[in-house]
Design a protein around this motif. Structure first.
Motif, PDB file in Angstrom:
ATOM      1  N   ALA B 211       0.839  -1.197   0.000  1.00 23.14           N
ATOM      2  CA  ALA B 211       0.000   0.000   0.000  1.00 23.14           C
ATOM      3  C   ALA B 211       0.879   1.255   0.000  1.00 23.14           C
ATOM      4  CB  ALA B 211      -0.940   0.001   1.208  1.00 23.14           C
ATOM      5  N   ASN B 215       0.656   4.078  -2.813  1.00 26.62           N
ATOM      6  CA  ASN B 215       0.083   5.379  -2.459  1.00 26.62           C
ATOM      7  C   ASN B 215       0.401   5.748  -1.010  1.00 26.62           C
ATOM      8  OD1 ASN B 215      -1.514   7.630  -2.096  1.00 26.62           O
ATOM      9  ND2 ASN B 215      -3.297   6.765  -3.124  1.00 26.62           N
ATOM     10  N   GLU B 217       0.541   8.526   0.471  1.00 22.44           N
ATOM     11  CA  GLU B 217      -0.311   9.563   1.037  1.00 22.44           C
ATOM     12  C   GLU B 217      -1.551   8.944   1.673  1.00 22.44           C
ATOM     13  OE1 GLU B 217      -2.903  11.756  -1.507  1.00 22.44           O
ATOM     14  OE2 GLU B 217      -2.208  13.652  -0.677  1.00 22.44           O
ATOM     15  N   ARG B 218      -2.197   8.057   0.932  1.00 20.09           N
ATOM     16  CA  ARG B 218      -3.453   7.492   1.429  1.00 20.09           C
ATOM     17  C   ARG B 218      -3.224   6.607   2.654  1.00 20.09           C
ATOM     18  NH1 ARG B 218      -8.935   7.336  -0.134  1.00 20.09           N
ATOM     19  NH2 ARG B 218      -9.919   6.635   1.761  1.00 20.09           N
ATOM     20  N   VAL B 219      -2.070   5.949   2.706  1.00 21.29           N
ATOM     21  CA  VAL B 219      -1.767   5.080   3.836  1.00 21.29           C
ATOM     22  C   VAL B 219      -1.897   5.833   5.161  1.00 21.29           C
ATOM     23  CG1 VAL B 219       0.137   3.880   4.979  1.00 21.29           C
ATOM     24  CG2 VAL B 219      -0.335   3.438   2.586  1.00 21.29           C
ATOM     25  N   GLN B 220      -1.510   7.108   5.141  1.00 21.14           N
ATOM     26  CA  GLN B 220      -1.586   7.915   6.368  1.00 21.14           C
ATOM     27  C   GLN B 220      -3.018   8.062   6.862  1.00 21.14           C
ATOM     28  OE1 GLN B 220       0.570  11.491   4.741  1.00 21.14           O
ATOM     29  NE2 GLN B 220       1.581  11.193   6.705  1.00 21.14           N
ATOM     30  N   PHE B 221      -3.970   7.955   5.931  1.00 22.61           N
ATOM     31  CA  PHE B 221      -5.364   8.167   6.305  1.00 22.61           C
ATOM     32  C   PHE B 221      -6.082   6.851   6.600  1.00 22.61           C
ATOM     33  CE2 PHE B 221      -4.015  11.948   4.142  1.00 22.61           C
ATOM     34  CZ  PHE B 221      -4.479  12.941   4.981  1.00 22.61           C
ATOM     35  N   ILE B 222      -5.327   5.747   6.633  1.00 23.57           N
ATOM     36  CA  ILE B 222      -5.907   4.504   7.150  1.00 23.57           C
ATOM     37  C   ILE B 222      -5.133   4.067   8.391  1.00 23.57           C
ATOM     38  CG2 ILE B 222      -6.933   3.745   4.966  1.00 23.57           C
ATOM     39  CD1 ILE B 222      -4.544   1.850   4.633  1.00 23.57           C
ATOM     40  N   GLY B 223      -4.479   5.024   9.032  1.00 22.81           N
ATOM     41  CA  GLY B 223      -3.892   4.763  10.346  1.00 22.81           C
ATOM     42  C   GLY B 223      -2.415   4.423  10.357  1.00 22.81           C
ATOM     43  N   TYR B 224      -1.766   4.350   9.201  1.00 24.48           N
ATOM     44  CA  TYR B 224      -0.372   3.903   9.177  1.00 24.48           C
ATOM     45  C   TYR B 224       0.593   5.053   8.912  1.00 24.48           C
ATOM     46  CZ  TYR B 224      -1.623  -0.985   9.423  1.00 24.48           C
ATOM     47  OH  TYR B 224      -2.077  -2.188   9.858  1.00 24.48           O
ATOM     48  N   ASP B 225       1.757   4.950   9.554  1.00 22.73           N
ATOM     49  CA  ASP B 225       2.826   5.904   9.313  1.00 22.73           C
ATOM     50  C   ASP B 225       3.731   5.301   8.233  1.00 22.73           C
ATOM     51  OD1 ASP B 225       4.956   7.564   9.284  1.00 22.73           O
ATOM     52  OD2 ASP B 225       5.339   7.529  11.444  1.00 22.73           O
TER      53      ASP B 225
END
Lengths: 249, 430
Positions: B211, B215, B217-225
């Protein structure tokens, strides 16, 4: 009762240009709140400020009473706020199933685990299957996300956003570019999936806004000029002048 | 890589019997590794197989970065080399202290060497992906390679650190003096590492790495750093590169600065890319091919690096999915039963393509040997590099081959389109 989202005196400047000035917004728990405004008013910037995508220059943002301005997006997400993007923002080379499953992993407590087989986590599998069912993409589960139709990608975008089970959901123009039939379907989907949650939505389609929202805020040039029920917003002379008047032509 | 799991549609129809087939592939691999030295038992083959085994572990570790996490590293050999040095120092320490550690455990210390350095530098390196990461990896690579010549007490300067693998405690009577025993040690670690790295792709971290690749950027918005994800992936890659380095140290009984230099880093990138980064087995194919070519070509021609360059450019331009990508393209056609419609066009294309390749080889060898004067031996035919006959033959083969080959390639593309359309209609291709 503490508000789900409380934005107080937020400013965002890029160099000398103030994009957002003195932004105040309060969204109660369980409310469906729409943000409307002309193009370039700063709606997406507002979203980015609340979700941590960009940090405010000054002012504060609170989520369920806790200060979140200045936190990283993933920290805010872990506190129960999830957002979608105006431009489809999925994991293009991964399948639909993988896309949703990745969004489920943190919330189900698996974090960075490298000692568990991702295929044998029952609660992850069930939740992923449930969400695919909810967004009507079960039949497309093994297709790479990049190969979906536009409307399907928008649905997947919503699926990824709600997958973590966040209590505050922010959708940035979820129906942009959709046909009327697709929009109707998407609105029904949003209504169903955000049941009992706090929803903040940016939307251009006024029928969607007035059909869905409990309250509406009108953003013009980075400032909220009015906030109220759809009825109040319809009657508000400032809004008519600044926004609805323009739309009517 | 596909996830079999619980597929319902035909596009990912690996589920039915997938488990059996999956374990079958691994079992066949293990059997091949065991039987191989019994069929090809000459010293030269054993040396080649050993080197190929090490190259596979190294390339698979590199693909944790490139294929799984989307990190293009120009300095991966740092961990390979440091793993080699760690293994050498460990072997010498075992011998001088008389510790009861037999040789087969040594690659683990190589891995730890690679891992520890990855843990130290990885956090800074993986802060950003893309160009920034690539540039830092290049810098770290140069830094460590030059340090290895300066810090003599640790790296032994120009001559490196030598060791004696037979001086360690024996295991089940194996001294690991003969190359055959070393081969089996490498094969054992190859299987172990390959299984571990494959398993890694099927964990939550492995999937989130994908992931982050697609992407961040999007990973940050599903809880992951994404930084943490890249860091962990980097540490795993460093560990397995260190294992490969440890195997090299055992194989050659030496570790020197050449192990951690830019050439090694380039070679592993090359192997992984040629093999194909999108599939787990891609780097295995790439490592086999590149090591084999490296060993074979150096005996045949002085211009072997030129051929590597041509192959690399060809793959990057015409088959960015690598060999694995080319092979896997055919899977939907096999399922849809339309593969036979493209085979004839392949057969037609073989002759002019080989003619073109011969022309290119003849041209390169003519230039390379013009002043040296020794004859070019192509498929048993001797060509004199100074003779105009050779030049004309080369020119005719290149120009004529290219002209005819292009026509036949177009036919392949047309046959492909037809076969793919049918496969799509039958639901085997998304």
């Amino acid at each position: 009762m503490t508000a789900a989202i409380e934005v107080r005196a937020v400013e965002k400047r890029f160099g000398n240009v103030g994009i957002i000035r003195d932004l105040n917004l309060s969204v109660a728990k369980g409310e469906r709140h729409a943000i409307i405004g002309p193009n370039g008013a700063g709606k997406s910037t507002t979203f980015n400020l609340i979700s941590g995508h960009i940090a405010p220059t000054s002012g504060e943002v609170k989520l369920n009473g806790d200060l979140i301005s200045g936190l990283q997006p993933f920290e805010i997400n872990r506190r129960g706020l999830s957002r979608s993007f105006q431009v489809t923002n999925v994991f293009a080379r991964m399948t639909v199933w993988e896309n949703v499953r990745c969004a489920v992993l943190w919330a189900t407590g698996h974090r960075y685990a490298f000692w568990k087989n991702v295929d044998s986590l029952p609660e992850v599998r069930e939740r992923t299957a449930q969400i695919l069912d909810d967004i009507h993409l079960t039949h497309r589960r093994d297709v790479p996300a990049g190969l979906l139709t536009y409307a399907e990608q928008r649905e997947l975008e919503i699926g990824i956003t709600i997958a973590s089970g966040a209590t505050v959901v922010m959708l940035d123009e979820p129906t942009a570019g959709m046909s009327n039939a697709e929009t109707e379907r998407a609105v029904a989907l949003i209504r169903r999936l955000t049941e009992g949650k706090t929803l903040v939505i940016v939307e251009h389609d006024m029928s969607v806004v007035f059909g869905l929202a409990d309250r509406i805020s009108v953003l013009v040039y980075g400032h909220i000029i009015a906030s109220g029920t759809p009825e109040e917003i319809r009657r508000d002379p400032k809004v008519k002048e600044a926004y609805l008047g323009e739309e009517a032509h | 890589m596909t996830t079999a799991a619980t597929s319902t549609t035909k596009v990912g129809a690996d589920a039915a019997g997938g488990g059996l087939r999956f374990y079958g592939v691994w079992l066949i691999g293990i059997v091949v590794l065991i039987v191989l030295p019994m069929i090809f038992s000459s010293g030269g083959s054993l040396t080649s197989f050993s080197l190929i085994g090490i190259a596979i572990v190294f390339a698979l570790s590199y693909n944790i970065l490139l294929g799984q996490t989307g990190l293009l590293s120009f300095g991966h050999a740092v961990h390979y080399g440091l793993g080699g040095f760690a293994a050498c120092h460990m072997m010498n320490a075992v011998v001088s202290h008389g510790w009861p550690i037999p040789l087969p455990f040594i690659p683990l210390f190589g891995g730890i060497g690679g891992l520890v350095f990855a843990m130290i530098i990885g956090w800074v390196m993986t802060k950003r992906a893309g160009t920034v990461f690539a540039m830092i990896s290049l810098g770290i690579g140069e830094l460590v390679a030059s340090s290895s010549l300066i810090l003599r007490s640790v790296f032994g300067g120009e001559s490196g650190i030598t060791t004696d693998r037979t001086a360690l405690p024996k295991l089940l009577g194996w001294s690991f003096g003969p190359q055959l025993q070393v081969y089996y040690l490498i094969a054992f670690w190859l299987v172990l590492s390959a299984i571990a790295m494959y398993a890694l792709t099927r964990t939550p971290l492995g999937r989130i790495s994908n992931a982050v690749r697609d992407n961040p950027e999007r990973v940050q918005f599903i809880g992951y750093d994404p930084h943490v994800v890249r860091y962990l992936a980097y540490c795993f890659a460093g560990f397995f590169a260190g294992v490969a380095g440890g195997l090299t140290a055992i194989n050659f009984e030496i570790a020197n600065s050449a192990l951690l230099g830019a050439i090694q880093s380039g070679l592993v990138l090359f192997s992984t890319f040629i093999g194909g980064t999108a599939f787990f087995f891609g780097p295995i194919l790439g490592a086999i091919l590149v090591t084999y070519l490296q060993l074979g070509l150096t005996n045949l021609t002085t211009a072997w690096q030129l051929y590597f360059g041509i192959i690399f450019i060809g793959i990057v331009m015409y088959a960015p999915g690598g060999i694995a990508g080319l092979l896997m393209m055919h899977r939907p056609l096999i399922r849809a039963g339309t593969l036979w419609t493209v085979i004839p066009s392949y057969l037609v294309a073989i002759v002019p393509t080989i003619a073109l390749a011969c022309g290119v080889i003849l041209t390169i060898e003519t230039v390379a040997r013009f002043s040296g004067g020794d004859a070019i031996n192509l498929f048993g035919i001797a060509f004199n590099p100074t003779s105009p006959v050779t030049w004309i033959a080369a020119a005719v083969l290149v120009v004529g081959g290219a002209f005819v080959a292009r026509l036949t390639w177009r036919r392949i593309a047309e046959a492909w389109d037809r076969a793919a359309t049918v496969a799509r209609d039958r639901g085997y291709l998304a």
